[in-house]
Scaffold this active site. Structure first.
Site, PDB file in Angstrom:
ATOM      1  N   GLU A 202      -8.320   5.681   0.798  1.00  0.00           N
ATOM      2  CA  GLU A 202      -8.078   6.608  -0.319  1.00  0.00           C
ATOM      3  C   GLU A 202      -7.000   6.127  -1.293  1.00  0.00           C
ATOM      4  O   GLU A 202      -6.065   6.855  -1.638  1.00  0.00           O
ATOM      5  CB  GLU A 202      -7.714   7.981   0.264  1.00  0.00           C
ATOM      6  CG  GLU A 202      -8.795   8.550   1.173  1.00  0.00           C
ATOM      7  CD  GLU A 202      -8.406   9.866   1.848  1.00  0.00           C
ATOM      8  OE1 GLU A 202      -7.386  10.450   1.467  1.00  0.00           O
ATOM      9  OE2 GLU A 202      -9.135  10.292   2.762  1.00  0.00           O
ATOM     10  N   ASN A 243     -11.898   2.405   2.705  1.00  0.00           N
ATOM     11  CA  ASN A 243     -12.474   3.715   3.004  1.00  0.00           C
ATOM     12  C   ASN A 243     -12.077   4.722   1.929  1.00  0.00           C
ATOM     13  O   ASN A 243     -10.919   4.778   1.500  1.00  0.00           O
ATOM     14  CB  ASN A 243     -11.961   4.197   4.380  1.00  0.00           C
ATOM     15  CG  ASN A 243     -12.748   5.367   4.936  1.00  0.00           C
ATOM     16  OD1 ASN A 243     -13.974   5.327   5.003  1.00  0.00           O
ATOM     17  ND2 ASN A 243     -12.049   6.411   5.348  1.00  0.00           N
ATOM     18  N   HIS A 289     -17.873  13.423   3.151  1.00  0.00           N
ATOM     19  CA  HIS A 289     -17.634  14.833   3.512  1.00  0.00           C
ATOM     20  C   HIS A 289     -18.480  15.661   2.551  1.00  0.00           C
ATOM     21  O   HIS A 289     -18.180  15.718   1.345  1.00  0.00           O
ATOM     22  CB  HIS A 289     -16.152  15.186   3.358  1.00  0.00           C
ATOM     23  CG  HIS A 289     -15.280  14.545   4.392  1.00  0.00           C
ATOM     24  ND1 HIS A 289     -15.385  14.827   5.738  1.00  0.00           N
ATOM     25  CD2 HIS A 289     -14.290  13.632   4.275  1.00  0.00           C
ATOM     26  CE1 HIS A 289     -14.486  14.118   6.415  1.00  0.00           C
ATOM     27  NE2 HIS A 289     -13.817  13.386   5.553  1.00  0.00           N
ATOM     28  N   GLU A 319     -17.267   9.510   7.600  1.00  0.00           N
ATOM     29  CA  GLU A 319     -16.644  10.797   7.948  1.00  0.00           C
ATOM     30  C   GLU A 319     -17.579  11.973   7.632  1.00  0.00           C
ATOM     31  O   GLU A 319     -17.193  12.994   7.102  1.00  0.00           O
ATOM     32  CB  GLU A 319     -15.297  10.961   7.219  1.00  0.00           C
ATOM     33  CG  GLU A 319     -14.330   9.816   7.472  1.00  0.00           C
ATOM     34  CD  GLU A 319     -12.964  10.041   6.872  1.00  0.00           C
ATOM     35  OE1 GLU A 319     -12.644  11.189   6.498  1.00  0.00           O
ATOM     36  OE2 GLU A 319     -12.172   9.068   6.772  1.00  0.00           O
ATOM     37  N   ASP A 321     -19.682  15.183   7.466  1.00  0.00           N
ATOM     38  CA  ASP A 321     -19.851  16.556   7.921  1.00  0.00           C
ATOM     39  C   ASP A 321     -20.469  17.318   6.748  1.00  0.00           C
ATOM     40  O   ASP A 321     -20.356  16.897   5.602  1.00  0.00           O
ATOM     41  CB  ASP A 321     -18.545  17.205   8.417  1.00  0.00           C
ATOM     42  CG  ASP A 321     -17.329  16.912   7.528  1.00  0.00           C
ATOM     43  OD1 ASP A 321     -16.210  16.817   8.071  1.00  0.00           O
ATOM     44  OD2 ASP A 321     -17.494  16.770   6.301  1.00  0.00           O
TER      45      ASP A 321
HETATM   46  O1  G3I Z   1       0.017  15.684  16.548  1.00  0.00           O
HETATM   47  C1  G3I Z   1       0.730  16.770  15.907  1.00  0.00           C
HETATM   48  C2  G3I Z   1       1.215  17.766  16.941  1.00  0.00           C
HETATM   49  O2  G3I Z   1       2.166  17.129  17.787  1.00  0.00           O
HETATM   50  C3  G3I Z   1       1.855  18.968  16.228  1.00  0.00           C
HETATM   51  O3  G3I Z   1       2.231  19.938  17.182  1.00  0.00           O
HETATM   52  C4  G3I Z   1       0.824  19.558  15.266  1.00  0.00           C
HETATM   53  C5  G3I Z   1       1.359  20.748  14.503  1.00  0.00           C
HETATM   54  O4  G3I Z   1       2.063  20.279  13.404  1.00  0.00           O
HETATM   55  O5  G3I Z   1       0.424  18.538  14.300  1.00  0.00           O
HETATM   56  C6  G3I Z   1      -0.215  17.472  14.953  1.00  0.00           C
HETATM   57  O6  G3I Z   1      -0.599  16.510  13.985  1.00  0.00           O
HETATM   58  C7  G3I Z   1      -1.683  16.962  13.156  1.00  0.00           C
HETATM   59  C8  G3I Z   1      -2.856  15.981  13.337  1.00  0.00           C
HETATM   60  O7  G3I Z   1      -3.943  16.306  12.451  1.00  0.00           O
HETATM   61  C9  G3I Z   1      -3.395  15.997  14.759  1.00  0.00           C
HETATM   62  O8  G3I Z   1      -3.912  17.262  15.029  1.00  0.00           O
HETATM   63  C10 G3I Z   1      -1.217  16.888  11.715  1.00  0.00           C
HETATM   64  O9  G3I Z   1      -0.228  17.876  11.521  1.00  0.00           O
HETATM   65  C11 G3I Z   1      -2.385  17.178  10.794  1.00  0.00           C
HETATM   66  O10 G3I Z   1      -2.007  16.950   9.444  1.00  0.00           O
HETATM   67  C12 G3I Z   1      -3.519  16.173  11.088  1.00  0.00           C
HETATM   68  O11 G3I Z   1      -4.631  16.497  10.251  1.00  0.00           O
HETATM   69  C13 G3I Z   1      -5.592  15.427  10.156  1.00  0.00           C
HETATM   70  C14 G3I Z   1      -5.651  14.967   8.688  1.00  0.00           C
HETATM   71  O12 G3I Z   1      -6.655  13.962   8.546  1.00  0.00           O
HETATM   72  C15 G3I Z   1      -4.327  14.371   8.237  1.00  0.00           C
HETATM   73  O13 G3I Z   1      -4.062  13.214   9.017  1.00  0.00           O
HETATM   74  C16 G3I Z   1      -6.951  15.947  10.585  1.00  0.00           C
HETATM   75  O14 G3I Z   1      -6.933  16.256  11.975  1.00  0.00           O
HETATM   76  C17 G3I Z   1      -8.013  14.902  10.314  1.00  0.00           C
HETATM   77  O15 G3I Z   1      -9.323  15.409  10.582  1.00  0.00           O
HETATM   78  C18 G3I Z   1      -7.976  14.473   8.846  1.00  0.00           C
HETATM   79  O16 G3I Z   1      -8.898  13.452   8.665  1.00  0.00           O
HETATM   80  C19 G3I Z   1      -8.926  12.878   7.331  1.00  0.00           C
HETATM   81  C20 G3I Z   1      -9.144  11.393   7.463  1.00  0.00           C
HETATM   82  O17 G3I Z   1      -8.129  10.834   8.254  1.00  0.00           O
HETATM   83  C21 G3I Z   1      -9.230  10.740   6.095  1.00  0.00           C
HETATM   84  N1  G3I Z   1     -10.295  11.363   5.291  1.00  0.00           N
HETATM   85  C22 G3I Z   1     -10.131  12.809   5.151  1.00  0.00           C
HETATM   86  C23 G3I Z   1     -10.087  13.477   6.522  1.00  0.00           C
HETATM   87  C24 G3I Z   1      -9.991  14.981   6.396  1.00  0.00           C
HETATM   88  O18 G3I Z   1      -8.782  15.332   5.805  1.00  0.00           O
END
Ligand code: G3I
Length: 391
Positions: A202, A243, A289, A319, A321
Site C-alpha cells: 500500500e 501488494n 477486498h 486478500e 473477501d
Molecule cells: O496483538 C494485539 C493485542 O496484543 C492487543 O491486545 C489488541 C488490542 O489492541 O491488538 C492486537 O493487535 C491488533 C492486530 O490486528 C491483531 O489482532 C491490532 O490492534 C489491529 O490493528 C490489527 O488489525 C489488523 C489490520 O490489518 C492492521 O494491521 C487486522 O487484523 C488485519 O486483518 C488487517 O489486514 C490488512 C492487511 O494487513 C493489509 N490490507 C488491508 C487489511 C485489512 O485492513
C-alpha cells in the site's frame, strides 16, 4: 527435407543449363531459409516455433500433402485448458488459530494450500522494540505450513501501519539501517520456507501519488526499490511482490465510469519503472477486498491483470473477501473473480482474508468468506473452486 518442384516456376527466357543452375541456387536458398525458420529463428511476432527436434513439430511434405505450403506447427502457447488448475487457494491466518483442531481440519478438508500471516509478520509484531525480534507467531505459521506442505505468503515487510513508535524517532540514516536490518533478519530467517513476500504494501495514495509514509519521509522515493533489493539479497529464491488495494481495475466502482483509474495507472507506471531499473519484482498482489462491485467487474480486473502480466509480472489475489451483496450475488461474485484469475493466465493464487466468517476484519455479520462460522463451506466455496478449475 523434401521440397516439391511446385515451389519454383522457372521463366522461359533462361537457357536450359542456366535454368538448371538457377533452379539449383534458388532451391538451395529456399532450403536454407526453410531450415533456418524451422530451427526456431525468431521472425518478428511469429508464434514461437517448436524446434525441429520437437516431436510435436511436423513439416508436412508438399508432395505428400498435394502441394500445400509447408505447415509449421507452432509450439503450444498459454496454459493447457484441460490440465488441472494449479492456482493456489489460500487463507490469512493468525498463529493461535492453528491450535484449534476445527480450524486446521477445515484447512485440510477444503484443500487450502497456501497460508498468509494476517498480522504475525508485520513490522510491529516482529520487531516491537529496536533489535528485539519476536518470532513466535511467525514461526508457528511457517512451521505448520512446512509440516503440511503448504505455501507461505509473508505479509508484510514495509507498510505504513503497524510501525512501532520507536521508528518515528529515527534519523534518515538510522531508518535505512533499521529497515535493511529488519528486512534481512526476517527474510533470512525464513529463506526457502516463505515462497512469496509482500515486500511493500500500500505505497500509493488514492490519487496515485506516493503515500506519505514514515518510510517515504525518512528514506525518500527510493525506499520501494531498496526494500525489494534488500529482500532479494536475503533470499534470491523468494518471489517478491508489491501488494495493493484499489488498483485491481480502472473502474473501481464497476459502473463503467472509469472515474477512479488514477491509482491503478500509477501502480502500472510504478511497476514498469521499477522493472526498467532492474528491481527484482516478481508480481503484484491485488488485495481485492470486494464490497458490492468494488473494485470493479471481472472484465475490468482481467484487463488490469493482463496489463500487468504484459510487463512480465505474475498476479495473486491476496486478500479476497466479499461484502455488501446478497447471498446469491456473493456466490456469483466469487465465481466472477475466480474466473478472472483463471482467464488471466498470470494469476497464480487466490487468498481469502481469513478462513471463516468467525474471524474477519469485516465483522462476522458481514459473512464475507468461504466458510461459515461453523467451518462449513458456503456455496461461494464451490463457486470459487469451480471457477478456478480446482477439484
Ligand atoms: O496483538 C494485539 C493485542 O496484543 C492487543 O491486545 C489488541 C488490542 O489492541 O491488538 C492486537 O493487535 C491488533 C492486530 O490486528 C491483531 O489482532 C491490532 O490492534 C489491529 O490493528 C490489527 O488489525 C489488523 C489490520 O490489518 C492492521 O494491521 C487486522 O487484523 C488485519 O486483518 C488487517 O489486514 C490488512 C492487511 O494487513 C493489509 N490490507 C488491508 C487489511 C485489512 O485492513
Amino acid at each position: 527435407m523434401k521440397k516439391s518442384a511446385r515451389l519454383y516456376r522457372p521463366h522461359n527466357h533462361f537457357s536450359v543449363a542456366g535454368g538448371l543452375v538457377a533452379f539449383g541456387l534458388v532451391a538451395t536458398a529456399l532450403y536454407v531459409l526453410i531450415a533456418t525458420y524451422a530451427a526456431g529463428a525468431s521472425y518478428g511476432s511469429e508464434p514461437e516455433l517448436a524446434t525441429l527436434s520437437d516431436p510435436s513439430m511436423s513439416i508436412s511434405d508438399p508432395a505428400a500433402s498435394g502441394g500445400k505450403a509447408i505447415q509449421f506447427k507452432a509450439a503450444a502457447t498459454g496454459p493447457d485448458p484441460t490440465a488441472p488448475s494449479t492456482i493456489l487457494l489460500g487463507a490469512a491466518v493468525e498463529p493461535n488459530q492453528l491450535d484449534d483442531p476445527a480450524f486446521t481440519a477445515a484447512l485440510t478438508q477444503y484443500k487450502f494450500d497456501s497460508l498468509t500471516a494476517e498480522n504475525a509478520m508485520k513490522f510491529g509484531q516482529i520487531e516491537p522494540n529496536r533489535g528485539q525480534f519476536n518470532w513466535e507467531g511467525a514461526d508457528k505459521i511457517v512451521n505448520y505450513a512446512v509440516a503440511n506442505n503448504m505455501r507461505v505468503r509473508g505479509h508484510t515487510l514495509v507498510w505504513h501501519r503497524d510501525v512501532p513508535g520507536w521508528v518515528n524517532d529515527l534519523s534518515s540514516a538510522e531508518a535505512a539501517t533499521v529497515l535493511e536490518n529488519h528486512i534481512k533478519q526476517v527474510v533470512t530467517r525464513y529463506k526457502g520456507k516463505i515462497a512469496q513476500w509482500d515486500v511493500v504494501n500500500e505505497a500509493l495514495d488514492e490519487d496515485g501519488s506516493l503515500r506519505d509514509t514514515v518510510w517515504l519521509q525518512k528514506l525518500g522515493e527510493g525506499y520501494i526499490a531498496q526494500a525489494f533489493r534488500w529482500a532479494n539479497e536475503a533470499d534470491p529464491t523468494a518471489e517478491l511482490y508489491y501488494n495493493e488495494y484499489g488498483t485491481e481495475s480502472t473502474d473501481l466502482d464497476g459502473d463503467g465510469s472509469y472515474s477512479r483509474a488514477a491509482k491503478a495507472n500509477a501502480q502500472y507506471e510504478l511497476m514498469r519503472n521499477l522493472l526498467n531499473e532492474g528491481v527484482p519484482i516478481k508480481g503484484v498482489g491485488l488485495q481485492t477486498h470486494s464490497a458490492g462491485y468494488y473494485p470493479g467487474r471481472g472484465a475490468d480486473i482481467l484487463t488490469e491483470m493482463k496489463r500487468l502480466g504484459d510487463l512480465g509480472l505474475e498476479i495473486e489475489i491476496t486478500e479476497l473477501d466479499v461484502i455488501n451483496l446478497g447471498d446469491a450475488e456473493k456466490v456469483e461474485r466469487y465465481a466472477e473473480l475466480g474466473r478472472t484469475c483463471k482467464d488471466s493466465g498470470v494469476c497464480t493464487g487466490v487468498t481469502t482474508w481469513g478462513l471463516y466468517d468467525g474471524h474477519t476484519w469485516r465483522g462476522t455479520e458481514a459473512a464475507p468468506l468461504l466458510l461459515d462460522t461453523n467451518f462449513n463451506a458456503k456455496p461461494s466455496y464451490d463457486a470459487l473452486m469451480t471457477a478456478l478449475g480446482r477439484p
